[in-house]
Design a protein around this motif. Structure first.
Motif, PDB file in Angstrom:
ATOM      1  N   GLU A 299     -50.344  36.983-108.924  1.00  0.00           N
ATOM      2  CA  GLU A 299     -50.438  35.982-109.986  1.00  0.00           C
ATOM      3  C   GLU A 299     -49.262  36.067-110.950  1.00  0.00           C
ATOM      4  O   GLU A 299     -48.362  36.895-110.787  1.00  0.00           O
ATOM      5  CB  GLU A 299     -51.756  36.132-110.746  1.00  0.00           C
ATOM      6  N   GLU A 300     -49.304  35.214-111.960  1.00  0.00           N
ATOM      7  CA  GLU A 300     -48.251  35.164-112.966  1.00  0.00           C
ATOM      8  C   GLU A 300     -48.768  35.769-114.262  1.00  0.00           C
ATOM      9  O   GLU A 300     -49.955  35.650-114.586  1.00  0.00           O
ATOM     10  CB  GLU A 300     -47.833  33.702-113.193  1.00  0.00           C
ATOM     11  N   SER A 301     -47.892  36.432-115.009  1.00  0.00           N
ATOM     12  CA  SER A 301     -48.304  37.033-116.279  1.00  0.00           C
ATOM     13  C   SER A 301     -48.635  35.941-117.295  1.00  0.00           C
ATOM     14  O   SER A 301     -48.196  34.797-117.169  1.00  0.00           O
ATOM     15  CB  SER A 301     -47.204  37.942-116.827  1.00  0.00           C
ATOM     16  N   PHE A 302     -49.408  36.308-118.320  1.00  0.00           N
ATOM     17  CA  PHE A 302     -49.835  35.326-119.315  1.00  0.00           C
ATOM     18  C   PHE A 302     -48.651  34.680-120.031  1.00  0.00           C
ATOM     19  O   PHE A 302     -48.690  33.503-120.380  1.00  0.00           O
ATOM     20  CB  PHE A 302     -50.756  35.990-120.350  1.00  0.00           C
ATOM     21  N   ASP A 303     -47.596  35.456-120.260  1.00  0.00           N
ATOM     22  CA  ASP A 303     -46.447  34.896-120.970  1.00  0.00           C
ATOM     23  C   ASP A 303     -45.492  34.142-120.046  1.00  0.00           C
ATOM     24  O   ASP A 303     -44.500  33.564-120.497  1.00  0.00           O
ATOM     25  CB  ASP A 303     -45.682  35.991-121.720  1.00  0.00           C
ATOM     26  N   GLY A 304     -45.789  34.152-118.740  1.00  0.00           N
ATOM     27  CA  GLY A 304     -44.967  33.416-117.789  1.00  0.00           C
ATOM     28  C   GLY A 304     -43.630  34.053-117.476  1.00  0.00           C
ATOM     29  O   GLY A 304     -42.813  33.467-116.758  1.00  0.00           O
ATOM     30  N   GLN A 305     -43.410  35.279-117.957  1.00  0.00           N
ATOM     31  CA  GLN A 305     -42.111  35.928-117.766  1.00  0.00           C
ATOM     32  C   GLN A 305     -42.031  36.755-116.480  1.00  0.00           C
ATOM     33  O   GLN A 305     -40.948  37.037-115.980  1.00  0.00           O
ATOM     34  CB  GLN A 305     -41.814  36.849-118.962  1.00  0.00           C
ATOM     35  N   TYR A 306     -43.189  37.163-115.965  1.00  0.00           N
ATOM     36  CA  TYR A 306     -43.218  38.049-114.796  1.00  0.00           C
ATOM     37  C   TYR A 306     -44.274  37.573-113.799  1.00  0.00           C
ATOM     38  O   TYR A 306     -45.131  36.742-114.108  1.00  0.00           O
ATOM     39  CB  TYR A 306     -43.571  39.487-115.211  1.00  0.00           C
ATOM     40  N   LEU A 307     -44.223  38.162-112.614  1.00  0.00           N
ATOM     41  CA  LEU A 307     -45.328  38.065-111.676  1.00  0.00           C
ATOM     42  C   LEU A 307     -46.138  39.352-111.794  1.00  0.00           C
ATOM     43  O   LEU A 307     -45.593  40.418-112.093  1.00  0.00           O
ATOM     44  CB  LEU A 307     -44.828  37.886-110.247  1.00  0.00           C
ATOM     45  N   VAL A 308     -47.433  39.241-111.568  1.00  0.00           N
ATOM     46  CA  VAL A 308     -48.328  40.392-111.695  1.00  0.00           C
ATOM     47  C   VAL A 308     -48.678  40.912-110.305  1.00  0.00           C
ATOM     48  O   VAL A 308     -49.116  40.155-109.433  1.00  0.00           O
ATOM     49  CB  VAL A 308     -49.618  40.014-112.446  1.00  0.00           C
ATOM     50  N   ALA A 309     -48.486  42.210-110.129  1.00  0.00           N
ATOM     51  CA  ALA A 309     -48.829  42.871-108.873  1.00  0.00           C
ATOM     52  C   ALA A 309     -49.722  44.065-109.187  1.00  0.00           C
ATOM     53  O   ALA A 309     -49.868  44.467-110.344  1.00  0.00           O
ATOM     54  CB  ALA A 309     -47.563  43.331-108.152  1.00  0.00           C
ATOM     55  N   HIS A 310     -50.336  44.621-108.152  1.00  0.00           N
ATOM     56  CA  HIS A 310     -51.140  45.830-108.318  1.00  0.00           C
ATOM     57  C   HIS A 310     -50.796  46.810-107.207  1.00  0.00           C
ATOM     58  O   HIS A 310     -50.568  46.409-106.065  1.00  0.00           O
ATOM     59  CB  HIS A 310     -52.636  45.508-108.275  1.00  0.00           C
ATOM     60  N   ASN A 311     -50.780  48.091-107.568  1.00  0.00           N
ATOM     61  CA  ASN A 311     -50.529  49.121-106.570  1.00  0.00           C
ATOM     62  C   ASN A 311     -51.845  49.571-105.936  1.00  0.00           C
ATOM     63  O   ASN A 311     -52.905  48.984-106.199  1.00  0.00           O
ATOM     64  CB  ASN A 311     -49.758  50.296-107.184  1.00  0.00           C
ATOM     65  N   LYS A 312     -51.799  50.571-105.119  1.00  0.00           N
ATOM     66  CA  LYS A 312     -52.979  51.062-104.406  1.00  0.00           C
ATOM     67  C   LYS A 312     -54.132  51.397-105.349  1.00  0.00           C
ATOM     68  O   LYS A 312     -55.309  51.270-104.995  1.00  0.00           O
ATOM     69  CB  LYS A 312     -52.573  52.294-103.579  1.00  0.00           C
ATOM     70  N   TYR A 313     -53.818  51.796-106.577  1.00  0.00           N
ATOM     71  CA  TYR A 313     -54.838  52.229-107.536  1.00  0.00           C
ATOM     72  C   TYR A 313     -55.242  51.108-108.491  1.00  0.00           C
ATOM     73  O   TYR A 313     -55.858  51.352-109.522  1.00  0.00           O
ATOM     74  CB  TYR A 313     -54.329  53.457-108.301  1.00  0.00           C
ATOM     75  N   TYR A 314     -54.877  49.897-108.132  1.00  0.00           N
ATOM     76  CA  TYR A 314     -55.148  48.691-108.909  1.00  0.00           C
ATOM     77  C   TYR A 314     -54.591  48.795-110.329  1.00  0.00           C
ATOM     78  O   TYR A 314     -55.171  48.293-111.291  1.00  0.00           O
ATOM     79  CB  TYR A 314     -56.640  48.351-108.950  1.00  0.00           C
ATOM     80  N   GLU A 315     -53.468  49.456-110.447  1.00  0.00           N
ATOM     81  CA  GLU A 315     -52.754  49.510-111.720  1.00  0.00           C
ATOM     82  C   GLU A 315     -51.785  48.332-111.761  1.00  0.00           C
ATOM     83  O   GLU A 315     -51.126  48.022-110.767  1.00  0.00           O
ATOM     84  CB  GLU A 315     -52.000  50.834-111.843  1.00  0.00           C
ATOM     85  N   GLN A 316     -51.700  47.697-112.907  1.00  0.00           N
ATOM     86  CA  GLN A 316     -50.902  46.478-113.027  1.00  0.00           C
ATOM     87  C   GLN A 316     -49.409  46.793-113.096  1.00  0.00           C
ATOM     88  O   GLN A 316     -48.977  47.607-113.903  1.00  0.00           O
ATOM     89  CB  GLN A 316     -51.324  45.705-114.278  1.00  0.00           C
ATOM     90  N   VAL A 317     -48.664  46.116-112.233  1.00  0.00           N
ATOM     91  CA  VAL A 317     -47.211  46.280-112.195  1.00  0.00           C
ATOM     92  C   VAL A 317     -46.574  44.900-112.333  1.00  0.00           C
ATOM     93  O   VAL A 317     -46.862  43.993-111.547  1.00  0.00           O
ATOM     94  CB  VAL A 317     -46.751  46.939-110.877  1.00  0.00           C
ATOM     95  N   LEU A 318     -45.724  44.738-113.338  1.00  0.00           N
ATOM     96  CA  LEU A 318     -45.013  43.479-113.544  1.00  0.00           C
ATOM     97  C   LEU A 318     -43.703  43.515-112.769  1.00  0.00           C
ATOM     98  O   LEU A 318     -42.955  44.493-112.847  1.00  0.00           O
ATOM     99  CB  LEU A 318     -44.741  43.260-115.036  1.00  0.00           C
ATOM    100  N   VAL A 319     -43.445  42.450-112.019  1.00  0.00           N
ATOM    101  CA  VAL A 319     -42.230  42.373-111.206  1.00  0.00           C
ATOM    102  C   VAL A 319     -41.475  41.094-111.556  1.00  0.00           C
ATOM    103  O   VAL A 319     -42.045  40.172-112.148  1.00  0.00           O
ATOM    104  CB  VAL A 319     -42.566  42.407-109.695  1.00  0.00           C
ATOM    105  N   PRO A 320     -40.187  41.024-111.206  1.00  0.00           N
ATOM    106  CA  PRO A 320     -39.400  39.823-111.525  1.00  0.00           C
ATOM    107  C   PRO A 320     -40.058  38.558-110.988  1.00  0.00           C
ATOM    108  O   PRO A 320     -40.659  38.556-109.910  1.00  0.00           O
ATOM    109  CB  PRO A 320     -38.058  40.092-110.835  1.00  0.00           C
ATOM    110  N   LYS A 321     -39.933  37.489-111.745  1.00  0.00           N
ATOM    111  CA  LYS A 321     -40.583  36.236-111.378  1.00  0.00           C
ATOM    112  C   LYS A 321     -39.780  35.513-110.304  1.00  0.00           C
ATOM    113  O   LYS A 321     -38.657  35.068-110.536  1.00  0.00           O
ATOM    114  CB  LYS A 321     -40.733  35.348-112.611  1.00  0.00           C
TER     115      LYS A 321
END
Length: 424
Positions: A299-321
């Motif tokens: 998905e996309e972050s709330f501010d629209g600046q990043y894409l939202v990803a999750h690692n194996k432990y369902y921890e949120q990782v922001l990546v380039p859009k």
């Protein structure tokens, strides 16, 4: 009740019959569908899983595995609205998951009032369901398990540890403790003690290294003393939960807890503030800066600046859009950490996995449109001989029309929930 006179009312267990109710209401009839669904006297899980729907996020499928619960918590009204436990059969849940993957979904969330209680009413259990689902998860897709109360997970700890260690299952579990005081837990009728909760967490942390345990805490439950609250603070200090949902107690009308002597409002507020300060005093992800992680972008972050990803432990990782990353699993290097997230850079020449052979549905596109629902009806009976172009016209709605349809359904759901609250 005079304010309901002449109105049609539909209960949460009958939501899939909303079209029938609307049809009758248009004719001037008043319809009440508030009962539970049953088959030969046995309660069913609720609305059919194969009903057409529009996903909020085309990459994520949310599947309710059961409705109702087995508990009788003194502060909760869920039991009043949802009733006793009613689980969907395993084969129906697996079929829904398979259909979702065929529609481009790359992440499935299993939800219910209590996932750990799944199957107790139909002669099965949660691990049996999860092993069946794991078999149909394609490479590059993930499964996330929803909330489970401590009593129903205790007897499956060994099996759950193996499932949560599976590469296509997030090592994440939401286990609400509510309080670390046995006295308060008894007043809540939670059916476990603080030691049971600690046993669950300790076991899973030992068998599934790195697992994320999320929990809930209620501050200021009736009868909670300073000593009781101190026990809760100590629990949070011991485990430093990365995800903690803090709720100031609010008495729900009609519940046993609402009739008890209440903790003063200023005390509840102070305890909530103190627990929140403790939670924000530590950063759970600082030690992960510099790690290389595999993440799934959904998905996309709330501010629209990043894409939202999750690692194996369902921890949120922001990546380039970049739109090409959505629905993909990739490797990133963690270069920054905040309280609730990390930031990662895509590893050069890293392998990027796409979870499904099918393209994801467009946002607003209808999912699960079978012949039964796609064909027009004659006197309530599906016309299976309708020409394909007519079917296309009926369901080829533009995005704005679908959006309005979704908003209308949301408003109807809110009205239903409000009505059910008033009926209690």
């Amino acid at each position: 009740m005079d304010y309901l006179k002449g109105l049609s009312v539909i209960g949460v267990q009958q939501i899939d019959r909303v079209v029938e109710v609307v049809d009758e209401a248009v004719k001037g009839h008043s319809v009440r569908l508030l009962g539970q669904k049953k088959d030969n006297g046995k309660r069913l899980g609720g609305a059919r899983l194969d009903l057409p729907k529009i996903r909020k996020n085309p990459l994520i499928e949310i599947i309710s595995i059961n409705t109702g619960c087995l508990n009788a918590c003194t502060y909760c009204k869920t039991k009043h609205a949802r009733g006793d436990l009613a689980s969907y059969p395993i084969h129906e849940l697996v079929e829904r998951a398979e259909q979702s993957f065929q529609e481009g979904v790359c992440e499935i969330w299993l939800t219910s009032e209590d996932t750990g209680a799944y199957g107790r009413d139909i002669g099965t259990d949660l691990p049996s369901l999860l092993w069946e689902l794991v078999e149909v998860i394609p490479e590059g897709a993930m499964l996330r398990l929803g909330m489970t109360n401590p009593p129903y997970i205790l007897e499956h700890l060994e099996e759950m540890a193996r499932i949560l260690s599976h590469p296509r299952v997030y090592a994440f579990l939401h286990v609400p403790v509510q309080s670390a005081s046995d006295s308060v837990l008894m007043d809540m009728k939670r059916e476990y003690c603080a030691a049971d909760f600690r046993r669950v967490v300790d076991f899973l942390k030992d068998k599934v290294p790195g697992i994320t345990i999320a929990t809930d805490i209620i501050c200021g439950f009736p009868g909670e003393t300073d000593a009781d609250f101190q026990e809760t603070l100590e629990l949070v200090k011991d485990y430093r939960f990365p995800s903690l949902f803090i709720n100031q107690f609010y008495p729900r009308p009609g519940t046993p807890a609402a009739k008890c002597e209440q903790v003063p409002a200023h005390v509840k507020k102070q305890r909530t503030k103190q627990l929140s300060q403790l939670f924000h005093s530590y950063n759970p992800y600082d030690h992960k800066v510099g790690e290389r992680q595999q993440v799934l972008v959904t998905e996309e972050s709330f501010d629209g600046q990043y894409l939202v990803a999750h690692n194996k432990y369902y921890e949120q990782v922001l990546v380039p859009k970049s739109l090409e990353f959505r629905g993909k699993m990739m490797e990133v290097d963690i270069y920054e950490a905040g309280k609730h997230f990390m930031k990662g850079r895509l590893v050069d020449a890293a392998r990027v996995l796409s979870a499904s052979i099918a393209r994801p549905l467009e946002k607003g596109e209808v999912s699960g449109l079978t012949v039964e629902f796609a064909t027009p009806r004659q006197n309530g009976i599906p016309d299976c001989h309708a020409p394909p172009q007519l079917v296309s016209q009926l369901w080829g709605l533009d995005k704005e029309a679908l959006k309005m349809w979704s908003v209308g359904l949301l408003i109807l759901t809110i009205v239903i929930a409000y009505t059910m609250e008033k009926l209690q």
